[in-house]
Design a protein around this motif. Structure first.
Motif, PDB file in Angstrom:
ATOM      1  N   PRO A 168      40.183  41.644  37.729  1.00  0.00           N
ATOM      2  CA  PRO A 168      39.658  41.030  38.951  1.00  0.00           C
ATOM      3  C   PRO A 168      39.721  41.938  40.175  1.00  0.00           C
ATOM      4  O   PRO A 168      38.859  41.846  41.056  1.00  0.00           O
ATOM      5  N   GLN A 169      40.688  42.826  40.246  1.00  0.00           N
ATOM      6  CA  GLN A 169      40.817  43.692  41.412  1.00  0.00           C
ATOM      7  C   GLN A 169      39.617  44.622  41.559  1.00  0.00           C
ATOM      8  O   GLN A 169      39.286  45.039  42.656  1.00  0.00           O
ATOM      9  N   ASP A 170      38.932  44.931  40.432  1.00  0.00           N
ATOM     10  CA  ASP A 170      37.760  45.803  40.466  1.00  0.00           C
ATOM     11  C   ASP A 170      36.468  45.048  40.168  1.00  0.00           C
ATOM     12  O   ASP A 170      35.394  45.659  40.143  1.00  0.00           O
ATOM     13  N   GLY A 171      36.582  43.749  39.882  1.00  0.00           N
ATOM     14  CA  GLY A 171      35.409  42.964  39.518  1.00  0.00           C
ATOM     15  C   GLY A 171      34.818  43.378  38.180  1.00  0.00           C
ATOM     16  O   GLY A 171      33.631  43.196  37.930  1.00  0.00           O
ATOM     17  N   GLN A 172      35.657  43.926  37.297  1.00  0.00           N
ATOM     18  CA  GLN A 172      35.174  44.394  35.998  1.00  0.00           C
ATOM     19  C   GLN A 172      35.626  43.469  34.880  1.00  0.00           C
ATOM     20  O   GLN A 172      36.791  43.055  34.830  1.00  0.00           O
ATOM     21  N   LEU A 173      34.687  43.173  33.980  1.00  0.00           N
ATOM     22  CA  LEU A 173      34.966  42.382  32.790  1.00  0.00           C
ATOM     23  C   LEU A 173      34.488  43.195  31.593  1.00  0.00           C
ATOM     24  O   LEU A 173      33.300  43.527  31.495  1.00  0.00           O
ATOM     25  N   VAL A 174      35.424  43.558  30.722  1.00  0.00           N
ATOM     26  CA  VAL A 174      35.088  44.311  29.519  1.00  0.00           C
ATOM     27  C   VAL A 174      34.907  43.303  28.386  1.00  0.00           C
ATOM     28  O   VAL A 174      35.819  42.519  28.097  1.00  0.00           O
ATOM     29  N   GLY A 201      50.359  36.436  38.389  1.00  0.00           N
ATOM     30  CA  GLY A 201      49.904  37.003  39.650  1.00  0.00           C
ATOM     31  C   GLY A 201      48.442  36.776  39.949  1.00  0.00           C
ATOM     32  O   GLY A 201      48.046  36.815  41.106  1.00  0.00           O
ATOM     33  N   SER A 202      47.616  36.548  38.921  1.00  0.00           N
ATOM     34  CA  SER A 202      46.198  36.284  39.167  1.00  0.00           C
ATOM     35  C   SER A 202      45.657  35.393  38.059  1.00  0.00           C
ATOM     36  O   SER A 202      45.755  35.743  36.881  1.00  0.00           O
ATOM     37  N   PRO A 203      45.065  34.254  38.410  1.00  0.00           N
ATOM     38  CA  PRO A 203      44.509  33.378  37.376  1.00  0.00           C
ATOM     39  C   PRO A 203      43.280  33.979  36.699  1.00  0.00           C
ATOM     40  O   PRO A 203      42.843  33.489  35.668  1.00  0.00           O
ATOM     41  N   HIS A 204      42.760  35.058  37.271  1.00  0.00           N
ATOM     42  CA  HIS A 204      41.575  35.677  36.692  1.00  0.00           C
ATOM     43  C   HIS A 204      41.873  36.996  35.981  1.00  0.00           C
ATOM     44  O   HIS A 204      40.949  37.676  35.549  1.00  0.00           O
ATOM     45  N   ALA A 205      43.147  37.366  35.867  1.00  0.00           N
ATOM     46  CA  ALA A 205      43.551  38.544  35.095  1.00  0.00           C
ATOM     47  C   ALA A 205      43.941  38.033  33.714  1.00  0.00           C
ATOM     48  O   ALA A 205      44.971  37.381  33.555  1.00  0.00           O
ATOM     49  N   ALA A 247      54.365  42.210  33.006  1.00  0.00           N
ATOM     50  CA  ALA A 247      53.626  42.757  34.148  1.00  0.00           C
ATOM     51  C   ALA A 247      52.208  43.084  33.700  1.00  0.00           C
ATOM     52  O   ALA A 247      51.959  43.365  32.531  1.00  0.00           O
ATOM     53  N   TYR A 248      51.282  43.064  34.598  1.00  0.00           N
ATOM     54  CA  TYR A 248      49.886  43.383  34.321  1.00  0.00           C
ATOM     55  C   TYR A 248      49.783  44.895  34.182  1.00  0.00           C
ATOM     56  O   TYR A 248      49.783  45.629  35.167  1.00  0.00           O
ATOM     57  N   THR A 249      49.699  45.403  32.930  1.00  0.00           N
ATOM     58  CA  THR A 249      49.761  46.844  32.705  1.00  0.00           C
ATOM     59  C   THR A 249      48.400  47.522  32.679  1.00  0.00           C
ATOM     60  O   THR A 249      48.307  48.708  32.931  1.00  0.00           O
ATOM     61  N   ASP A 250      47.338  46.800  32.346  1.00  0.00           N
ATOM     62  CA  ASP A 250      46.006  47.409  32.368  1.00  0.00           C
ATOM     63  C   ASP A 250      45.589  47.529  33.821  1.00  0.00           C
ATOM     64  O   ASP A 250      45.471  46.538  34.515  1.00  0.00           O
ATOM     65  N   THR A 251      45.350  48.718  34.275  1.00  0.00           N
ATOM     66  CA  THR A 251      45.031  48.879  35.683  1.00  0.00           C
ATOM     67  C   THR A 251      43.533  48.847  35.951  1.00  0.00           C
ATOM     68  O   THR A 251      43.120  48.414  37.000  1.00  0.00           O
ATOM     69  N   ARG A 252      42.731  49.306  34.996  1.00  0.00           N
ATOM     70  CA  ARG A 252      41.286  49.265  35.179  1.00  0.00           C
ATOM     71  C   ARG A 252      40.617  49.432  33.816  1.00  0.00           C
ATOM     72  O   ARG A 252      41.227  49.899  32.858  1.00  0.00           O
ATOM     73  N   ALA A 253      39.357  49.064  33.766  1.00  0.00           N
ATOM     74  CA  ALA A 253      38.627  49.111  32.501  1.00  0.00           C
ATOM     75  C   ALA A 253      38.629  50.510  31.892  1.00  0.00           C
ATOM     76  O   ALA A 253      38.719  50.662  30.670  1.00  0.00           O
ATOM     77  N   ALA A 254      38.549  51.535  32.715  1.00  0.00           N
ATOM     78  CA  ALA A 254      38.493  52.915  32.216  1.00  0.00           C
ATOM     79  C   ALA A 254      39.770  53.329  31.491  1.00  0.00           C
ATOM     80  O   ALA A 254      39.768  54.336  30.773  1.00  0.00           O
ATOM     81  N   ASP A 255      40.873  52.572  31.657  1.00  0.00           N
ATOM     82  CA  ASP A 255      42.127  52.908  30.984  1.00  0.00           C
ATOM     83  C   ASP A 255      42.170  52.414  29.538  1.00  0.00           C
ATOM     84  O   ASP A 255      43.076  52.786  28.790  1.00  0.00           O
ATOM     85  N   LEU A 256      41.215  51.567  29.148  1.00  0.00           N
ATOM     86  CA  LEU A 256      41.219  51.043  27.783  1.00  0.00           C
ATOM     87  C   LEU A 256      40.825  52.120  26.782  1.00  0.00           C
ATOM     88  O   LEU A 256      39.942  52.936  27.039  1.00  0.00           O
ATOM     89  N   ALA A 257      41.485  52.078  25.643  1.00  0.00           N
ATOM     90  CA  ALA A 257      41.171  52.973  24.538  1.00  0.00           C
ATOM     91  C   ALA A 257      40.954  52.118  23.297  1.00  0.00           C
ATOM     92  O   ALA A 257      41.443  50.987  23.213  1.00  0.00           O
ATOM     93  N   LEU A 261      31.017  42.473  38.428  1.00  0.00           N
ATOM     94  CA  LEU A 261      30.696  41.185  39.035  1.00  0.00           C
ATOM     95  C   LEU A 261      31.216  41.100  40.461  1.00  0.00           C
ATOM     96  O   LEU A 261      32.239  41.704  40.793  1.00  0.00           O
ATOM     97  N   THR A 262      30.526  40.313  41.289  1.00  0.00           N
ATOM     98  CA  THR A 262      31.018  40.041  42.643  1.00  0.00           C
ATOM     99  C   THR A 262      32.244  39.144  42.524  1.00  0.00           C
ATOM    100  O   THR A 262      32.434  38.477  41.493  1.00  0.00           O
ATOM    101  N   PRO A 263      33.097  39.073  43.553  1.00  0.00           N
ATOM    102  CA  PRO A 263      34.294  38.217  43.461  1.00  0.00           C
ATOM    103  C   PRO A 263      33.966  36.760  43.093  1.00  0.00           C
ATOM    104  O   PRO A 263      34.632  36.164  42.251  1.00  0.00           O
ATOM    105  N   GLY A 264      32.931  36.179  43.693  1.00  0.00           N
ATOM    106  CA  GLY A 264      32.575  34.798  43.367  1.00  0.00           C
ATOM    107  C   GLY A 264      32.086  34.642  41.937  1.00  0.00           C
ATOM    108  O   GLY A 264      32.468  33.712  41.230  1.00  0.00           O
ATOM    109  N   SER A 265      31.245  35.577  41.492  1.00  0.00           N
ATOM    110  CA  SER A 265      30.750  35.546  40.117  1.00  0.00           C
ATOM    111  C   SER A 265      31.885  35.774  39.134  1.00  0.00           C
ATOM    112  O   SER A 265      31.933  35.166  38.066  1.00  0.00           O
TER     113      SER A 265
END
Length: 179
Positions: A153-159, A127-131, A8-18, A98-102
Motif C-alpha cells: 500500500p505504501q507504493d500503491g503496488q499490487l503484485v 499496521g495496515s489493513p491493506h498490507a 513485522a512487514y518485511t516486504d518493502t516493495r514489489a521489486a524486492d520479491l524473488a 493503483l491510486t490510494p482509493g483504488s
C-alpha cells in the motif's frame, strides 16, 4: 481463511520479491492444507510472502516460493514455463499500480474473496489493513491452479501471480491414412 500475521512487514516493495522453484519448506506464519482430487496442496504465508507445496498421489512434488529471499539472484519473472518431472509448470506475474482509493477498494475486494473461499488463505500484516498476502487454489481439468496477491500500500503496488501445474499431455499422433 483470514488471519493477522504476527510479524513485522518485511516486504518493502514489489521489486524486492524473488521467485524460486523447488525450495525446501520455509518457516510459515500461517498455512492451509488442502486436498484437491488426489493432490495435496499446502498454501503457506511466510514472513516474506508465500510458498506453495504440491504433492500428487503418484509421488510427484513441486514447491513455488515468491518472497524476499536474502541472497536470491532470481527476480520475479513476468512468466515461466518449465517441465518439472512429468508436469508442466506455468507461472505468470504482473504488478498493478493503483491510486490510494483504488488500492483500498481492490484490497478489500481481494481479502473478502479469499477469506470466504474454502481454498483461500490471506494474511494481513500489522499496521495496515491493506498490507497483505493472499492465496487462492483450485483444481480444474486435472490441473492444479493457484493465484496470489502481494500488496504494497505504501507504493500503491499490487503484485498478482497465476500458477498452473498439470501432467504433461502428449501431443496426438498424426496417422497417415492410405486413401
Amino acid at each position: 481463511m483470514l488471519t493477522t500475521l504476527n510479524t513485522a512487514y518485511t516486504d518493502t516493495r514489489a521489486a524486492d520479491l524473488a521467485w524460486a522453484l523447488g525450495r525446501e519448506p520455509l518457516p510459515a506464519l500461517a498455512s492451509l492444507d488442502l486436498e484437491l482430487a488426489g493432490s495435496r496442496l499446502q498454501l503457506r504465508l511466510l514472513g516474506a510472502s508465500h510458498q506453495v507445496l504440491l504433492e500428487e498421489a503418484d509421488g510427484g512434488s513441486c514447491s513455488e516460493t515468491v518472497a524476499c529471499i536474502p541472497g536470491s539472484s532470481t527476480p520475479l519473472p513476468l512468466g515461466v514455463a518449465k517441465r518439472v518431472g512429468d508436469w508442466e509448470y506455468e507461472f505468470a506475474a504482473r504488478v498493478e499500480l493503483l491510486t490510494p482509493g483504488s488500492f483500498a477498494g481492490r484490497a478489500q475486494e481481494l481479502l473478502a474473496l479469499v477469506a470466504d473461499h474454502p481454498h483461500g488463505l490471506a494474511g494481513v500484516f500489522p499496521g495496515s489493513p491493506h498490507a497483505f498476502t493472499a492465496l487462492l487454489a483450485h483444481r480444474h481439468e486435472g490441473q492444479v491452479h493457484w493465484r496470489t496477491w502481494h500488496a504494497y500500500p505504501q507504493d500503491g503496488q499490487l503484485v498478482a501471480t497465476r500458477t498452473r501445474v498439470g501432467v504433461r499431455v502428449p501431443a496426438p499422433q498424426l496417422s497417415s491414412s492410405g486413401a
